[in-house]
Write an enzyme that holds these catalytic residues in place. Structure first.
Site, PDB file in Angstrom:
ATOM      1  CG  ASP A   1      -2.137  -0.990   1.078  1.00  0.00           C
ATOM      2  OD1 ASP A   1      -2.682  -0.631   0.110  1.00  0.00           O
ATOM      3  OD2 ASP A   1      -2.444  -1.718   1.856  1.00  0.00           O
TER       4      ASP A   1
ATOM      5  CG  ASP B   1      -7.453  -2.840  -0.516  1.00  0.00           C
ATOM      6  OD1 ASP B   1      -7.517  -3.130   0.710  1.00  0.00           O
ATOM      7  OD2 ASP B   1      -6.453  -2.109  -1.039  1.00  0.00           O
TER       8      ASP B   1
HETATM    9  C1  DX5 Z   1      -6.403   0.996   2.528  1.00  0.00           C
HETATM   10  C2  DX5 Z   1      -5.556  -0.053   1.985  1.00  0.00           C
HETATM   11  C3  DX5 Z   1      -5.897  -1.529   2.331  1.00  0.00           C
HETATM   12  C4  DX5 Z   1      -5.717  -1.737   3.569  1.00  0.00           C
HETATM   13  C5  DX5 Z   1      -6.448  -3.076   4.245  1.00  0.00           C
HETATM   14  O1  DX5 Z   1      -6.292   2.291   1.891  1.00  0.00           O
HETATM   15  O2  DX5 Z   1      -5.454   0.391   0.572  1.00  0.00           O
HETATM   16  O3  DX5 Z   1      -5.064  -2.334   1.564  1.00  0.00           O
HETATM   17  O4  DX5 Z   1      -4.499  -1.431   4.613  1.00  0.00           O
HETATM   18  O5  DX5 Z   1      -6.338  -3.320   5.542  1.00  0.00           O
HETATM   19  P1  DX5 Z   1      -7.587  -3.928   6.167  1.00  0.00           P
HETATM   20  O6  DX5 Z   1      -7.794  -5.181   5.800  1.00  0.00           O
HETATM   21  O7  DX5 Z   1      -7.280  -3.884   7.511  1.00  0.00           O
HETATM   22  O8  DX5 Z   1      -8.959  -3.013   6.099  1.00  0.00           O
HETATM   23 ZN    ZN Z   2      -4.491  -1.514  -0.831  1.00  0.00          ZN
END
Ligand code: DX5
Ligand code: ZN
Length: 218
Positions: free
Chosen positions: A34, A179
């Site tokens: 990310d 996501d």
């Molecule tokens: C949010 C990110 C995600 C996030 C996912 O901006 O793109 O990839 O980190 O994390 P969880 O599964 O904790 O929502």
């Molecule tokens: Zn992400």
């Protein structure tokens, strides 16, 4: 069966290498990177994610799934090309025009990387329909991009179902990834909407047993 892309956003620096190794053993299909620039979203993870991606390149053959939440798309693609990720996803909302979207798709492809576009919860799938034949994947955000550990926004799953239906009607084999807020409580309805890859961050990283967490999601 769906594939799981583990977001390494919340992995702590101290035991990062061990965590990455454990995720590989646990059977993650991808490492989800990310990249946030402090402009497209508030947080800035550019430095740490680049560091993590370099470690991963050295220690693992599991493919990298790079999610760019940045304004400078070209600069970040260039940064990740040498690390040879499997997928690079950029945000539709960060592009100035449709021509620019096509330019980035082609640039990613020319470098033998699979191109994907992501849309935020409020962006309609109509906006990206014309790009679908050129894309490997669409990433539908199920939370507002910017941080891990948020709650899945249920309305976003309607977009997934609609997109799935459209792809089938038009004989397109574009993958759908989701996501944000995906964990053992939400995975069933996410799957029902028709996805290929689920990103999960805190749902896996905060579990005691990665293998169990990944298997449960699958
Ligand atoms: C949010 C990110 C995600 C996030 C996912 O901006 O793109 O990839 O980190 O994390 P969880 O599964 O904790 O929502
Ligand atoms: Zn992400």
């Amino acid at each position: 069966m769906i594939e799981i892309s583990t977001s390494i956003l919340t992995v702590e620096k101290d035991n990062a290498t061990k965590t990455f190794y454990d995720l590989e053993v646990a059977g993650t299909d991808y490492y989800h990177i990310d990249v946030m620039d402090g402009k497209f979203v508030e947080k800035n993870t550019e430095k740490i994610m680049y560091e993590y991606a370099n470690i991963l390149k050295q220690i693992s053959n599991i493919p990298m799934d790079v999610h760019l939440m940045v304004e400078d798309i070209k600069g970040n693609i260039d940064r990740y090309i040498p690390l040879n990720p499997n997928i690079i996803t950029f945000h539709y909302e960060a592009c100035k025009s449709d021509e620019e979207v096509i330019k980035f798709i082609n640039y990613i492809k020319e470098n033998n990387i699979k191109p994907a576009i992501s849309i935020k919860p409020k962006t309609d799938i109509e906006k990206i329909k014309k790009f679908l034949p050129m894309l490997h994947m669409v990433l539908i955000m199920t939370v507002e991009p910017g941080k891990g550990g948020q709650k899945l926004i249920p309305e976003t799953l309607d977009k997934v179902s609609k997109l799935k239906e459209y792809l089938e009607e038009n004989n397109l084999d574009t993958y759908i990834e989701v996501d944000g807020g995906i964990n053992k409580e939400t995975i069933d309805k996410v799957k029902k909407a028709g996805i290929d890859i689920a990103v999960s961050g805190s749902g896996i990283i905060s579990a005691d047993n990665f293998k169990e967490a990944i298997n449960k999601l699958k």
